[in-house]
Design an enzyme around this catalytic site. Structure first.
Site, PDB file in Angstrom:
ATOM      1  N   HIS A 141     -10.199   1.170   1.447  1.00 33.50           N
ATOM      2  CA  HIS A 141      -9.782   2.393   2.025  1.00 33.50           C
ATOM      3  C   HIS A 141     -10.899   3.610   2.273  1.00 33.50           C
ATOM      4  CE1 HIS A 141      -5.392   2.135   2.094  1.00 33.50           C
ATOM      5  NE2 HIS A 141      -5.324   1.719   0.867  1.00 33.50           N
ATOM      6  N   HIS A 179      -9.206  -3.393  -2.488  1.00 29.85           N
ATOM      7  CA  HIS A 179      -8.324  -3.008  -1.545  1.00 29.85           C
ATOM      8  C   HIS A 179      -8.758  -1.427  -1.209  1.00 29.85           C
ATOM      9  CE1 HIS A 179      -3.834  -2.429  -0.192  1.00 29.85           C
ATOM     10  NE2 HIS A 179      -4.392  -0.892  -0.528  1.00 29.85           N
ATOM     11  N   GLU A 180      -8.921  -0.765  -2.700  1.00 24.81           N
ATOM     12  CA  GLU A 180      -9.308   0.676  -2.620  1.00 24.81           C
ATOM     13  C   GLU A 180     -10.574   1.174  -2.151  1.00 24.81           C
ATOM     14  OE1 GLU A 180      -6.844   2.528  -3.021  1.00 24.81           O
ATOM     15  OE2 GLU A 180      -5.546   0.862  -4.033  1.00 24.81           O
ATOM     16  N   CYS A 215       0.836  -1.358  -0.190  1.00 23.02           N
ATOM     17  CA  CYS A 215      -0.191  -0.075   0.042  1.00 23.02           C
ATOM     18  C   CYS A 215       0.968   1.166  -0.032  1.00 23.02           C
ATOM     19  CB  CYS A 215      -0.969  -0.144   1.257  1.00 23.02           C
ATOM     20  SG  CYS A 215      -2.016   1.331   1.432  1.00 23.02           S
TER      21      CYS A 215
END
Length: 185
Positions: A157, A153-154, A110
């Site tokens: 966030h 993953h995004e 990351c």
């Protein structure tokens, strides 16, 4: 131009906070932010530009990584078949997913984490994502393999979740149940 100094690091409150929904159609400011995020990803993947500006290579970037509490994410990556996934996503959300899991055989990294975190990150093998694009058009994307992992993953966030939150603390390299490895190439 976004550079590494603009990216907040592990421990910053925006990385563990649920981001706010963004109004559609996008304001000029939010549209420009997404364009700048995609430009950063393209620059970070260009060896010459990355070296000149000391950029770490990235395939995804979410607004919380810039200390901005908004559900915006940018993705720029080619899959193993050469298909380009280049999106500025507004309010991305996973609306369905497979029972089958996957994980990156090399582990995940990351841009907001400056250390190597060992372990497998269990993800859904296939997902369907709903979002809007920069022009306010609705998007519905069915993803698998490496792109599916990046999108998860995004989207994490934007929900205040870091990739290492998914790693089995007792056995970081335990292969997740019902999971197959995915390579980045």
């Amino acid at each position: 131009m976004i550079t590494m100094k603009d990216i907040v690091r592990e421990g910053h409150p925006s990385l563990v906070t649920l981001a706010d929904e963004v109004e559609v159609p996008l304001s000029d400011e939010n549209k420009q932010l997404l364009k700048d995020m995609i430009t950063f990803l393209k620059n970070s993947q260009d060896e010459e530009i990355a070296e000149k500006y000391n950029l770490r290579a990235g395939v995804g970037l979410a607004a919380p990584q810039l200390g901005i509490n908004k559900k915006l994410a940018a993705i720029h990556v080619e899959d193993s078949n050469g298909k380009l996934y280049s999106y500025g996503l507004v309010n991305p959300k996973i609306i369905s997913h497979s029972v089958e899991k996957s994980y990156l055989s090399s582990g995940e990294g990351c841009l907001s984490v400056d250390r190597n975190v060992e372990g497998f990150v269990p993800r859904h093998a296939r997902i369907t994502v709903r979002a809007h694009d920069m022009d306010g058009n609705p998007l519905k994307l069915r993803l698998k393999g490496y792109p599916a992992i990046i999108f998860q993953h995004e989207i994490d966030h934007t929900n205040g979740i870091m990739f290492f939150d998914h790693i089995n603390k007792d056995q970081p390299f335990a292969i997740p149940d019902n999971a197959k490895p995915v390579d980045t190439e």
